[in-house]
Motif scaffolding. Structure first.
Motif, short mmCIF file in Angstrom:
data_model
loop_
_atom_site.label_atom_id
_atom_site.label_comp_id
_atom_site.label_asym_id
_atom_site.label_seq_id
_atom_site.Cartn_x
_atom_site.Cartn_y
_atom_site.Cartn_z
N GLN A 1 43.88 16.15 37.65
CA GLN A 1 42.70 16.92 37.25
C GLN A 1 43.01 18.42 37.31
N SER B 1 37.12 10.37 28.56
CA SER B 1 35.92 9.77 29.13
C SER B 1 34.64 10.11 28.37
N GLN B 2 34.65 11.22 27.58
CA GLN B 2 33.41 11.68 26.96
C GLN B 2 33.43 11.70 25.44
N THR C 1 37.39 9.88 19.42
CA THR C 1 38.56 10.54 19.97
C THR C 1 39.27 11.31 18.87
N GLU D 1 43.44 17.78 28.65
CA GLU D 1 42.57 17.46 27.52
C GLU D 1 42.24 18.68 26.68
N MET D 2 41.90 19.80 27.31
CA MET D 2 41.58 20.99 26.54
C MET D 2 42.78 21.54 25.78
N TYR E 1 34.28 21.41 34.77
CA TYR E 1 34.84 20.32 34.00
C TYR E 1 35.59 19.38 34.92
N SER F 1 38.06 14.28 24.82
CA SER F 1 38.01 13.84 26.21
C SER F 1 38.10 12.32 26.25
N ARG G 1 29.07 16.86 24.78
CA ARG G 1 29.64 15.88 23.86
C ARG G 1 29.04 16.02 22.48
N CYS H 1 34.28 16.86 22.47
CA CYS H 1 33.47 17.82 23.23
C CYS H 1 33.65 19.23 22.70
N GLY I 1 37.30 16.55 33.68
CA GLY I 1 38.21 15.73 32.89
C GLY I 1 39.65 15.87 33.33
N GLN I 2 40.55 15.28 32.57
CA GLN I 2 41.96 15.33 32.91
C GLN I 2 42.57 16.68 32.55
#
Length: 453
Positions: A117, A158-159, A177, A141-142, A135, A156, A172, A162, A137-138
């Motif tokens: 993370q 999980s989301q 994806t 991701e960004m 945030y 993301s 979101r 975004c 998320g992992q």
């Protein structure tokens, strides 16, 4: 007439001739090592241990650099001057990514290593402050995002899809994806390939304007479980061009879109190939553009087969070009200069060369091809950019500049034989304000930031 005051003028060897298919060809061969184009050093000599991920933000260029006195990479910024090249952060954990928008730079440090993370921050170029972005998320991701004005659109796990402006938690837009290899900004919208979150199939063309209601499917090119898999998204004039596959053809095709479903249409079959490199417009006001397809995989694969294509966006105006004396090997299209088409290819003696190609007498006639410069045999080449009337490219770990007046190797002095660049490293160069910024290693003393034009 050669301008002897030009820094990239070089001597010419005597002309070389060879006989091919009963025709005598006369070529002048440019010799190597005759001239240099000295770049400007922006960081202190041996001040950086490493550097990468150069990105322009306004008139500045941001990058991640490792100070030789520190153990981890930090965020740096340059305005193109030595005094204006400075380290911005001093974290205990390294900065791994930074994502440019039109007015800000997003980046993060890996604070929690066990669960991968990251802690994100938004850097303000005007105040110099670094505000934390909420945030969970992992950590990478960004890094796969794309700028939409001052906001960042990113996928993301999980989301879904975004968006964030860095001032609050991302929201979101779409439960899809982002296919990160296929995306581009067109005006105030981002077009991208996407698939149902959690799957690896049915990648199709989507669009977002930064709102949930404006985030939607543009065209299901290959309906069902199969995938149109749009790639090579490029805005040319007032249209979006890309390649995709459909059930009808089952091979890679050229498509065009006006941004609507009904206006997204098939243009031409490209066959069992992939586009290598960019689609380049001949001139800013010309409807014609060019691209290269390759079969075989890479410039080092002797079985590679290449084709040069011309298109005006219509089926009738799209064709693979034929040549009266065909270049061979792995083609690479060079940046357009003076409305002329040039490419890297092999000559009849299998020598890597810069070719200048010109149209035939009629629309369907074979084109002609002329070698304008030879490249050291057996070495791959990497086109980089057109800056200040010069085409910059790399041969191995060396950088060269070519213009109509000659060519030169880009390096500080004639004696620095260990001078090298790593053109294959992500973000090792970028163009900003008509300067080419790049990372190079001088005499093995560390990687430094330079600019040249």
């Amino acid at each position: 007439m050669v301008n002897v005051t030009d820094p990239i003028v070089t001597a010419m060897k005597p002309a070389k001739s060879f006989l091919l298919a009963g025709t005598l060809y006369l070529l002048s061969i440019t010799s190597f090592g005759q001239a240099i184009l000295a770049p400007t050093l922006l960081t202190a000599q041996d001040g950086l241990g490493n550097g990468n991920l150069l990105q322009p933000v306004g008139t500045n260029v941001y990058f991640i650099g490792t100070n030789n006195g520190l153990a981890v990479g930090q965020l740096w910024r340059t305005d193109g001057t030595v005094a204006g090249t400075q380290q911005l952060t001093n974290y205990q954990r390294p900065v791994h990514y930074h994502m440019a928008t039109s007015g800000s730079t997003f980046y993060h440090t890996e604070l929690i290593q066990l669960n991968n993370q990251g802690q994100y921050y938004k850097h303000s170029p005007t105040s110099g402050t670094d505000a934390a972005v909420t945030y969970t998320g992992q950590q990478d991701e960004m890094a796969y995002g794309i700028a939409l004005g001052n906001e960042l659109v990113f996928p993301s796990i999980s989301q879904g899809l975004c968006i964030t402006d860095g001032s609050n938690a991302p929201k979101r837009l779409l439960d899809m994806t982002l296919a990160v290899a296929s995306k581009c900004t067109w005006g105030k919208r981002v077009f991208f390939g996407a698939m149902t979150r959690g799957t690896e199939s049915n990648i199709e063309l989507y669009v977002t304007d930064g709102t949930a209601i404006g985030s939607k499917l543009v065209k299901d090119i290959w309906p069902g479980a199969n995938s149109g898999h749009p790639k090579n998204l490029t805005v040319i004039g007032e249209k979006l061009y890309f390649t995709a596959e459909s059930k009808v053809a089952g091979v890679r095709e050229l498509w065009v879109s006006d941004g609507t479903s009904i206006g997204t249409k098939f243009v031409a079959k490209l066959g069992k190939t992939e586009i290598s490199g960019p689609m380049l417009r001949l001139k800013p006001d010309s409807p014609k553009f060019y691209f290269v397809t390759n079969v075989g995989g890479s410039s080092l694969d002797p079985t590679s087969k290449s084709g040069l294509w011309e298109s005006d966006g219509t089926t009738a105006g799209t064709r693979q070009l034929t040549f009266s004396t065909a270049p061979s090997g792995f083609f690479q299209l060079l940046p357009m200069q003076d409305g002329k088409v040039r490419l890297f290819a092999n000559d009849p003696a299998n020598v890597r060369s810069i070719y200048y190609v010109t149209p035939g007498a009629t629309a369907s006639a074979p084109w002609s091809s002329t070698v304008v410069q030879y490249i050291p045999q057996g070495q791959p080449t990497n086109p980089m950019a057109l800056v200040n009337g010069k085409i910059f490219y790399a041969v191995g770990d060396k950088m060269w500049a070519w213009s109509n007046t000659g060519f030169a190797q880009v390096r500080p002095t004639n004696t620095q034989s260990s001078w090298s660049i790593d053109i294959n490293q992500t973000g090792s160069w970028v163009v900003n304000s008509d300067w080419l910024y790049f990372i190079a290693n001088a005499n093995g003393g560390g990687k430094e930031l330079y600019k040249v034009r």
